[in-house]
Design a protein around this motif. Structure first.
Motif, PDB file in Angstrom:
ATOM      1  N   TRP A 173      -8.625  -1.654   8.152  1.00  0.00           N
ATOM      2  CA  TRP A 173      -7.279  -1.671   7.567  1.00  0.00           C
ATOM      3  C   TRP A 173      -6.751  -3.093   7.435  1.00  0.00           C
ATOM      4  N   GLN A 174      -7.214  -4.001   8.275  1.00  0.00           N
ATOM      5  CA  GLN A 174      -6.767  -5.391   8.133  1.00  0.00           C
ATOM      6  C   GLN A 174      -7.353  -6.019   6.866  1.00  0.00           C
ATOM      7  N   TYR A 175      -8.625  -5.735   6.599  1.00  0.00           N
ATOM      8  CA  TYR A 175      -9.217  -6.236   5.355  1.00  0.00           C
ATOM      9  C   TYR A 175      -8.468  -5.653   4.150  1.00  0.00           C
ATOM     10  N   ARG A 176      -8.116  -4.340   4.247  1.00  0.00           N
ATOM     11  CA  ARG A 176      -7.387  -3.726   3.146  1.00  0.00           C
ATOM     12  C   ARG A 176      -6.035  -4.402   2.957  1.00  0.00           C
ATOM     13  N   LEU A 177      -5.359  -4.715   4.061  1.00  0.00           N
ATOM     14  CA  LEU A 177      -4.062  -5.387   3.969  1.00  0.00           C
ATOM     15  C   LEU A 177      -4.198  -6.778   3.359  1.00  0.00           C
ATOM     16  N   ILE A 178      -5.281  -7.481   3.661  1.00  0.00           N
ATOM     17  CA  ILE A 178      -5.500  -8.801   3.058  1.00  0.00           C
ATOM     18  C   ILE A 178      -5.612  -8.654   1.540  1.00  0.00           C
ATOM     19  N   GLU A 179      -6.436  -7.702   1.103  1.00  0.00           N
ATOM     20  CA  GLU A 179      -6.577  -7.496  -0.339  1.00  0.00           C
ATOM     21  C   GLU A 179      -5.240  -7.139  -0.981  1.00  0.00           C
ATOM     22  N   PHE A 180      -4.515  -6.229  -0.353  1.00  0.00           N
ATOM     23  CA  PHE A 180      -3.219  -5.828  -0.901  1.00  0.00           C
ATOM     24  C   PHE A 180      -2.238  -7.000  -0.895  1.00  0.00           C
TER      25      PHE A 180
ATOM     26  N   VAL B 108      -6.308   3.384  -0.130  1.00  0.00           N
ATOM     27  CA  VAL B 108      -5.377   3.761   0.939  1.00  0.00           C
ATOM     28  C   VAL B 108      -5.897   4.973   1.716  1.00  0.00           C
ATOM     29  N   LYS B 109      -6.655   5.832   1.043  1.00  0.00           N
ATOM     30  CA  LYS B 109      -7.045   7.126   1.602  1.00  0.00           C
ATOM     31  C   LYS B 109      -7.758   7.066   2.955  1.00  0.00           C
ATOM     32  N   PRO B 110      -8.654   6.097   3.202  1.00  0.00           N
ATOM     33  CA  PRO B 110      -9.336   6.096   4.501  1.00  0.00           C
ATOM     34  C   PRO B 110      -8.408   5.870   5.688  1.00  0.00           C
ATOM     35  N   HIS B 111      -7.156   5.513   5.425  1.00  0.00           N
ATOM     36  CA  HIS B 111      -6.228   5.211   6.513  1.00  0.00           C
ATOM     37  C   HIS B 111      -5.145   6.272   6.678  1.00  0.00           C
ATOM     38  N   ALA B 112      -5.238   7.354   5.895  1.00  0.00           N
ATOM     39  CA  ALA B 112      -4.181   8.369   5.874  1.00  0.00           C
ATOM     40  C   ALA B 112      -4.016   9.091   7.214  1.00  0.00           C
ATOM     41  N   HIS B 113      -5.047   9.082   8.054  1.00  0.00           N
ATOM     42  CA  HIS B 113      -4.976   9.792   9.332  1.00  0.00           C
ATOM     43  C   HIS B 113      -4.198   9.025  10.395  1.00  0.00           C
ATOM     44  N   ARG B 114      -3.800   7.781  10.077  1.00  0.00           N
ATOM     45  CA  ARG B 114      -3.070   6.952  11.043  1.00  0.00           C
ATOM     46  C   ARG B 114      -1.695   6.608  10.485  1.00  0.00           C
ATOM     47  N   ALA B 115      -0.652   7.252  11.034  1.00  0.00           N
ATOM     48  CA  ALA B 115       0.710   7.019  10.538  1.00  0.00           C
ATOM     49  C   ALA B 115       1.150   5.582  10.732  1.00  0.00           C
TER      50      ALA B 115
ATOM     51  N   THR C 148       2.266   0.871   3.450  1.00  0.00           N
ATOM     52  CA  THR C 148       3.398   1.205   2.589  1.00  0.00           C
ATOM     53  C   THR C 148       4.363   0.027   2.469  1.00  0.00           C
ATOM     54  N   ALA C 149       4.605  -0.634   3.605  1.00  0.00           N
ATOM     55  CA  ALA C 149       5.503  -1.796   3.592  1.00  0.00           C
ATOM     56  C   ALA C 149       4.910  -2.923   2.759  1.00  0.00           C
TER      57      ALA C 149
ATOM     58  N   SER D  86       3.575  -2.481  -6.726  1.00  0.00           N
ATOM     59  CA  SER D  86       2.637  -1.699  -5.914  1.00  0.00           C
ATOM     60  C   SER D  86       1.271  -1.602  -6.580  1.00  0.00           C
ATOM     61  N   GLU D  87       1.192  -2.011  -7.846  1.00  0.00           N
ATOM     62  CA  GLU D  87      -0.058  -1.957  -8.595  1.00  0.00           C
ATOM     63  C   GLU D  87      -0.695  -3.343  -8.679  1.00  0.00           C
ATOM     64  N   THR D  88      -1.978  -3.363  -8.978  1.00  0.00           N
ATOM     65  CA  THR D  88      -2.697  -4.633  -9.133  1.00  0.00           C
ATOM     66  C   THR D  88      -2.204  -5.376 -10.366  1.00  0.00           C
ATOM     67  N   HIS D  89      -1.999  -6.663 -10.218  1.00  0.00           N
ATOM     68  CA  HIS D  89      -1.610  -7.501 -11.358  1.00  0.00           C
ATOM     69  C   HIS D  89      -2.710  -7.474 -12.413  1.00  0.00           C
ATOM     70  N   ALA D  90      -2.314  -7.238 -13.659  1.00  0.00           N
ATOM     71  CA  ALA D  90      -3.269  -7.240 -14.768  1.00  0.00           C
ATOM     72  C   ALA D  90      -3.218  -8.594 -15.474  1.00  0.00           C
ATOM     73  N   PHE D  91      -4.362  -9.038 -15.960  1.00  0.00           N
ATOM     74  CA  PHE D  91      -4.429 -10.321 -16.661  1.00  0.00           C
ATOM     75  C   PHE D  91      -3.386 -10.393 -17.770  1.00  0.00           C
ATOM     76  N   SER D  92      -2.725 -11.554 -17.850  1.00  0.00           N
ATOM     77  CA  SER D  92      -1.688 -11.772 -18.862  1.00  0.00           C
ATOM     78  C   SER D  92      -1.934 -13.091 -19.579  1.00  0.00           C
ATOM     79  N   ASP D  93      -2.017 -13.035 -20.897  1.00  0.00           N
ATOM     80  CA  ASP D  93      -2.165 -14.262 -21.681  1.00  0.00           C
ATOM     81  C   ASP D  93      -0.969 -15.185 -21.455  1.00  0.00           C
ATOM     82  N   GLY D  94       0.225 -14.583 -21.294  1.00  0.00           N
ATOM     83  CA  GLY D  94       1.420 -15.395 -21.083  1.00  0.00           C
ATOM     84  C   GLY D  94       1.387 -16.138 -19.762  1.00  0.00           C
TER      85      GLY D  94
END
Length: 280
Positions: free
Chosen positions: A127-134, A144-151, A158-159, A191-199
């Motif tokens: 989950w720490q690696y996932r948080l780094i990516e996020f 997110v799904k592999p972490h759903a069992h841990r509130a 979520t934060a 909450s979504e991944t940034h998409a490439f922008s020409d601007g």
């Protein structure tokens, strides 16, 4: 001058008695840390495998600490402190890269001796690696799904997804500096991944074409590229290590193993910063 009397550090003021006082062991809670390596088998190399992953998690904890602070500094237009923090994150990933060299001393037959005892546990579930990516901007909701069992972990995720990523803050810093950043990028769903922008690429191109006029943003861009450079190397070393040890077997967590990791090599965290080089 030589003497046969053994050297005693206490004669120079070194503290030698710690009854009722904080010691090195106490401060670092080493009894807890060094008691956390509980092997499930009696195979020699399982200890290496556990320590490799536990130390990686400790370095990732520090990386999250630094990324969070760097993001806050960029948000407040305090870019100089952010540079120091981002440089540290890059060095953390250099350290993580070097650790693969140790794990690669384990041969396929040595890993196979205890691999089945890992069950479904896998680095894919870190989950720490996932948080780094996020935190830096790669926000794939499927992960997110592999972490759903841990509130408690889901609360952290979520934060994280509710706030702009590190790269979002860098792009917003461009806009605050007066560079033309598309409004739809500034108002996007963070909450979504940034998409490439020409601007966005055009805005970074202004910075790169005249570094002296935009030095702080120029340095910010290069600090981000430094980090992603080490991050990409870490992913590549992960792929080659896994292929060397298990070949093309499926991962213990059910992923495609090497095939999954190779797909991750294609992910760009800061796409405009890499593609702008072609435009200069």
């Amino acid at each position: 001058m030589t003497t046969d009397t053994p050297y005693d550090p206490a004669e120079e003021g070194a503290q030698m008695r710690f009854d009722g006082r904080m010691s090195y062991n106490d401060y670092l809670r080493l009894d807890m840390v060094l008691g956390a390596q509980e092997c499930l088998t009696d195979t020699h190399d399982e200890m290496l495998f556990i320590i490799q992953h536990q130390t990686s998690e400790l370095w990732m904890r520090l990386a999250l600490h630094e990324i969070g602070a760097a993001r806050a500094a960029i948000r407040d237009d305090q870019l100089q402190p952010a540079f120091k923090m981002l440089s540290r994150v890059a060095k953390i990933f250099e350290q993580l890269n070097n650790a693969w060299d140790v794990l690669r001393t384990m041969t396929p037959s040595e890993y196979t001796a205890f691999r089945d005892d890992l069950g479904q546990s896998s680095g894919f579930q870190s989950w720490q690696y996932r948080l780094i990516e996020f935190a830096v901007g790669n926000r794939n909701p499927a992960m997110v799904k592999p972490h759903a069992h841990r509130a408690d972990i889901m609360e952290k995720i979520t934060a994280e997804l509710a706030q702009p990523s590190l790269y979002d803050e860098a792009v917003r810093a461009l806009a605050r500096a007066g560079l033309a950043v598309p409004q739809e990028v500034l108002e996007r769903d963070v909450s979504e991944t940034h998409a490439f922008s020409d601007g966005v690429m055009a805005a970074w191109a202004v910075v790169y074409r005249d570094p002296q006029a935009h030095w702080a943003l120029y340095e910010l861009a290069e600090k981000l590229v430094d980090f992603e450079d080490y991050f990409r190397r870490w992913r590549f070393n992960h792929v080659t290590t896994v292929e060397r040890v298990i070949g093309f077997k499926r991962g213990t967590g059910g992923t495609g193993g090497v095939s999954y990791l190779k797909r991750m090599l294609e992910v760009e965290l800061f796409p405009e910063l890499w593609r702008v080089r072609t435009e200069l």
